[in-house]
Design a protein around this motif. Structure first.
Motif, PDB file in Angstrom:
ATOM      1  N   ASN A  18      42.694 110.146 -82.413  1.00  0.00           N
ATOM      2  CA  ASN A  18      42.012 110.941 -83.438  1.00  0.00           C
ATOM      3  C   ASN A  18      42.919 111.097 -84.651  1.00  0.00           C
ATOM      4  O   ASN A  18      44.030 110.555 -84.686  1.00  0.00           O
ATOM      5  CB  ASN A  18      41.567 112.304 -82.886  1.00  0.00           C
ATOM      6  N   ALA A  19      42.434 111.831 -85.635  1.00  0.00           N
ATOM      7  CA  ALA A  19      43.169 111.956 -86.896  1.00  0.00           C
ATOM      8  C   ALA A  19      44.498 112.688 -86.698  1.00  0.00           C
ATOM      9  O   ALA A  19      45.536 112.279 -87.239  1.00  0.00           O
ATOM     10  CB  ALA A  19      42.303 112.692 -87.926  1.00  0.00           C
ATOM     11  N   ALA A  20      44.495 113.765 -85.918  1.00  0.00           N
ATOM     12  CA  ALA A  20      45.703 114.589 -85.784  1.00  0.00           C
ATOM     13  C   ALA A  20      46.849 113.841 -85.102  1.00  0.00           C
ATOM     14  O   ALA A  20      48.019 114.031 -85.449  1.00  0.00           O
ATOM     15  CB  ALA A  20      45.381 115.869 -85.017  1.00  0.00           C
ATOM     16  N   THR A  21      46.546 112.989 -84.108  1.00  0.00           N
ATOM     17  CA  THR A  21      47.606 112.272 -83.395  1.00  0.00           C
ATOM     18  C   THR A  21      48.225 111.154 -84.242  1.00  0.00           C
ATOM     19  O   THR A  21      49.251 110.591 -83.869  1.00  0.00           O
ATOM     20  CB  THR A  21      47.073 111.660 -82.081  1.00  0.00           C
ATOM     21  N   CYS A  22      47.610 110.878 -85.378  1.00  0.00           N
ATOM     22  CA  CYS A  22      48.135 109.839 -86.274  1.00  0.00           C
ATOM     23  C   CYS A  22      49.474 110.272 -86.881  1.00  0.00           C
ATOM     24  O   CYS A  22      50.387 109.453 -87.051  1.00  0.00           O
ATOM     25  CB  CYS A  22      47.115 109.599 -87.386  1.00  0.00           C
ATOM     26  N   LEU A  23      49.612 111.545 -87.174  1.00  0.00           N
ATOM     27  CA  LEU A  23      50.821 112.025 -87.851  1.00  0.00           C
ATOM     28  C   LEU A  23      52.041 112.040 -86.919  1.00  0.00           C
ATOM     29  O   LEU A  23      53.111 111.549 -87.300  1.00  0.00           O
ATOM     30  CB  LEU A  23      50.552 113.411 -88.456  1.00  0.00           C
ATOM     31  N   PRO A  24      51.943 112.562 -85.686  1.00  0.00           N
ATOM     32  CA  PRO A  24      53.070 112.427 -84.757  1.00  0.00           C
ATOM     33  C   PRO A  24      53.418 110.961 -84.450  1.00  0.00           C
ATOM     34  O   PRO A  24      54.562 110.644 -84.145  1.00  0.00           O
ATOM     35  CB  PRO A  24      52.570 113.144 -83.492  1.00  0.00           C
ATOM     36  N   ARG A  25      52.414 110.077 -84.528  1.00  0.00           N
ATOM     37  CA  ARG A  25      52.684 108.648 -84.312  1.00  0.00           C
ATOM     38  C   ARG A  25      53.649 108.115 -85.366  1.00  0.00           C
ATOM     39  O   ARG A  25      54.547 107.318 -85.075  1.00  0.00           O
ATOM     40  CB  ARG A  25      51.367 107.869 -84.352  1.00  0.00           C
ATOM     41  N   ILE A  31      46.616 106.966 -97.399  1.00  0.00           N
ATOM     42  CA  ILE A  31      45.389 107.344 -96.696  1.00  0.00           C
ATOM     43  C   ILE A  31      45.313 106.488 -95.440  1.00  0.00           C
ATOM     44  O   ILE A  31      45.335 105.258 -95.514  1.00  0.00           O
ATOM     45  CB  ILE A  31      44.146 107.135 -97.584  1.00  0.00           C
ATOM     46  N   LEU A  32      45.263 107.134 -94.295  1.00  0.00           N
ATOM     47  CA  LEU A  32      45.287 106.434 -93.010  1.00  0.00           C
ATOM     48  C   LEU A  32      43.922 106.500 -92.347  1.00  0.00           C
ATOM     49  O   LEU A  32      43.248 107.538 -92.388  1.00  0.00           O
ATOM     50  CB  LEU A  32      46.333 107.060 -92.093  1.00  0.00           C
ATOM     51  N   VAL A  33      43.505 105.382 -91.739  1.00  0.00           N
ATOM     52  CA  VAL A  33      42.246 105.329 -90.989  1.00  0.00           C
ATOM     53  C   VAL A  33      42.584 104.947 -89.561  1.00  0.00           C
ATOM     54  O   VAL A  33      43.304 103.971 -89.331  1.00  0.00           O
ATOM     55  CB  VAL A  33      41.269 104.304 -91.603  1.00  0.00           C
ATOM     56  N   THR A  34      42.081 105.718 -88.606  1.00  0.00           N
ATOM     57  CA  THR A  34      42.441 105.477 -87.213  1.00  0.00           C
ATOM     58  C   THR A  34      41.206 105.408 -86.324  1.00  0.00           C
ATOM     59  O   THR A  34      40.176 106.009 -86.618  1.00  0.00           O
ATOM     60  CB  THR A  34      43.396 106.582 -86.708  1.00  0.00           C
ATOM     61  N   GLY A  35      41.340 104.659 -85.254  1.00  0.00           N
ATOM     62  CA  GLY A  35      40.246 104.482 -84.312  1.00  0.00           C
ATOM     63  C   GLY A  35      40.464 103.214 -83.521  1.00  0.00           C
ATOM     64  O   GLY A  35      41.259 102.361 -83.913  1.00  0.00           O
TER      65      GLY A  35
END
Length: 603
Positions: A418-425, A316-320
């Motif tokens: 945002n949440a979506a850019t976490c996965l390509p990261r 579970i990833l939290v980003t910001g």
């Protein structure tokens, strides 16, 4: 004021503030959270503290008073010693012509307090009941503002001086010295103001003291440049840092007790051109973890995160950005999962919140304890749940994914927009797409916005210019979007966010009858009130987007899709974006549209 749960129910029923269905839900919250019903109904916005106190005063036939603490004459206030006033939570706010002393109490049923006050002041007393926050503000009037208090402890020579730093004398660092008292006052007033950080910044002719309150930095005072070295040295002694080292940054920590609360202060010093700057982060160690609902999760976001955290394994990833509340969200989630049968291990930089029963490790790169080294060690400690403070490199990301694959529930933070850019990261870090798709359970994107003061916020109708800007930002000119807004707003109303009064409900009903316009929003009062220190805002609330790992999202990840495609897939699956979450909270009166625009980059 402690009102029994049964009386709170009766008062709410008589005032038609609550339905029987809501009462059933509230009783469940009382059992789960083990808090009094009066606290639960105020927090859920069923009724505010002032109105509940009014209903209570009518029930017990004791007059209600809403104090303007700043108008209470100081000579009258001090007829009751500060120690007694704080102990019994009472304010003496006036004396009638016939000598009757007018008292405001939080709990007028406190017989012991009344008996004591009658012995001190005589029997000619008239008792009023006041909201608890009113009493607290009144008690603060025993002391002046931070400037006047600092003037008392600094010598006249210090107060007028603007010359360069003087050498630090041993007497300056004694526990009862004016410098020690100055440091204590700066910290005490920061805590009372609800500040998250204290900045001591040397300038050319003075030392600026600034507080970060609800995310906004505000200047609190200016001190003479002469005392700067002594102030910094005193703070270094408290946090066990090297006093004579002024050329390199240092980090430390110390604790202080203010009232009944224990606060940890994380100290950072930094050499700048004018001297050493000090920043102290304030962490309340007495506070319990807030529930996800209290943090601002609701609806689909709450459902998605709750489903993710009960999985036996996964990530579970939290980003910001920094200061967006990521640590607070993780603290609340881990506290929710914290049981004697579960081994929670963390690797953090720094350890901000202490979690009872969890094994928390501080990163120390100088000693070789990096996130990757710490995570590798944690995997040999038989953990059920692992929390990684931040994924900064490929090695840490790979170890986290491997841990999630091998039966561990892994929580981690990443810095993306945002949440979506976490996965390509993660793809950029060399993680295979099929591994991301099979391990990531949810990604939370979040920001913090200031919460409108419920005592003075104002409802208004936006003009044509504002409506055009809202349409441009939130696409409210699109009928499909507006239909979605109406559905979400109704869901938010049912879910309990922002239901503070009948006025809010009327707004919801008006909105539901309109298909293409926003009829009313909320804004801070121009001059604010005593409750919010005349800022119009009091506290903060999170705005969130929780991206669940649906089948469509998994397919997009495996096909190396862009973040925009992943975002659209998630929205089609029911995800509420941060901007939309904020907009719904603005409609519900929790925050303002200006705040949403301030913290989100909306094109």
């Amino acid at each position: 004021m402690r009102i029994s749960d049964s009386l709170v129910e009766q008062l709410l029923r008589d005032a038609e503030k609550v339905t029987e269905e809501q009462l059933v839900s509230l009783r469940e919250q009382v059992k789960t959270e083990k808090k009094p019903l009066q606290d639960v109904v105020v927090r859920n916005g069923i009724i505010n503290e002032k109105d509940l106190t009014k209903l209570y005063s009518e029930e017990i036939d004791i007059p209600f008073i809403e104090l303007n603490a700043k108008e209470v004459p100081r000579e009258v206030l001090r007829l009751i010693p500060e120690r007694i006033a704080r102990q019994y939570k009472v304010i003496l706010f006036g004396v009638d012509d016939d000598g009757t002393k007018l008292l405001a109490m939080e709990d007028p049923d406190d017989v012991q307090a009344l008996n004591f006050l009658q012995k001190q002041l005589g029997t000619n007393l008239r008792v009023h009941v006041a909201p608890a926050s009113n009493i607290t503000t009144g008690l603060d009037q025993y002391r002046g503002n931070v400037s006047s208090e600092l003037t008392k402890v600094l010598t006249p020579e210090d107060a007028d001086a603007e010359e360069e730093d003087e050498p630090v004398d041993e007497s300056d660092l004694a526990e009862d010295s004016p410098i020690a008292q100055t440091v204590n006052l700066i910290i005490e007033y920061a805590i009372k103001s609800g500040a998250s950080d204290i900045h001591l910044e040397p300038r050319e002719g003075n030392v600026a003291v600034r507080y970060r309150i609800d995310g906004i930095l505000k200047e609190a005072n200016k001190l003479p440049k002469k005392v700067h070295s002594a102030l910094v040295s005193r703070i270094k002694i408290l946090s066990n840092l090297k006093i004579d080292e002024r050329r390199v940054p240092q980090d430390g920590r110390f604790k202080i007790q203010i009232g009944s609360g224990v606060f940890a202060l994380r100290v950072s010093t930094l050499p700048i051109t004018e001297g050493e700057k000090v920043v102290m982060r304030i962490l309340n160690e007495s506070s319990k973890a807030a529930t996800l609902e209290e943090l601002g999760y609701w609806g689909k976001s709450l459902e998605t995160i709750n489903q993710a955290i009960v999985q036996p394994h996964g990530m579970i990833l939290v980003t910001g950005p920094t200061g967006s509340g990521k640590s607070t969200s993780l603290f609340s989630t881990l506290s929710l999962l914290n049981r004697p049968s579960v081994n929670i291990s963390t690797i953090e930089d720094p350890v901000e919140y202490k979690i009872p029963g969890a094994n928390q490790t501080q990163v120390n790169p100088k000693a070789g304890m990096t996130f990757a080294a710490g995570l590798r060690a944690l995997l040999r400690q038989d953990p059920n749940i692992i929390m990684v403070g931040e994924i900064r490199d490929t090695e840490t990301a790979g170890l986290g994914v491997q841990a999630a694959l091998t039966g561990h529930l892994v929580f981690a933070t990443l810095h993306t927009n945002n949440a979506a850019t976490c996965l390509p990261r993660l793809l950029d870090m060399g993680i295979e797409p099929f591994l991301i798709a099979s391990t990531v359970r949810a990604v939370v994107g979040q920001r913090l916005v200031r919460r409108l003061c419920v005592d003075c916020r104002e409802q208004y109708k936006p003009n044509d210019v504002e409506l055009k800007e809202i349409a441009r930002t939130f696409h409210t000119d699109d009928k499909a979007v507006m239909s979605r807004v109406h559905d979400l707003e109704a869901e938010a109303l049912d879910g309990g966010i922002g239901k503070s009064n009948a006025k809010t409900k009327t707004n919801a009903n008006e909105l539901a009858t309109s298909s293409d316009t926003i009829l009313s929003l909320w804004k801070p009062a121009e001059k604010g009130c005593d409750s919010c220190n005349h800022s119009g805002y009091k506290g903060r609330v999170g705005i969130y987007e929780v991206l669940g790992n649906s089948t469509s999202v998994q397919k997009s990840i495996v096909s190396n899709a862009t973040s925009e495609v992943i975002q659209n897939d998630a929205i089609n699956d029911g995800m509420v974006t941060m901007q939309m979450d904020g907009f719904i909270k603005a409609l519900r009166g929790q925050t303002s549209v200006e705040e949403i625009l301030r913290v989100t980059s909306v094109d």
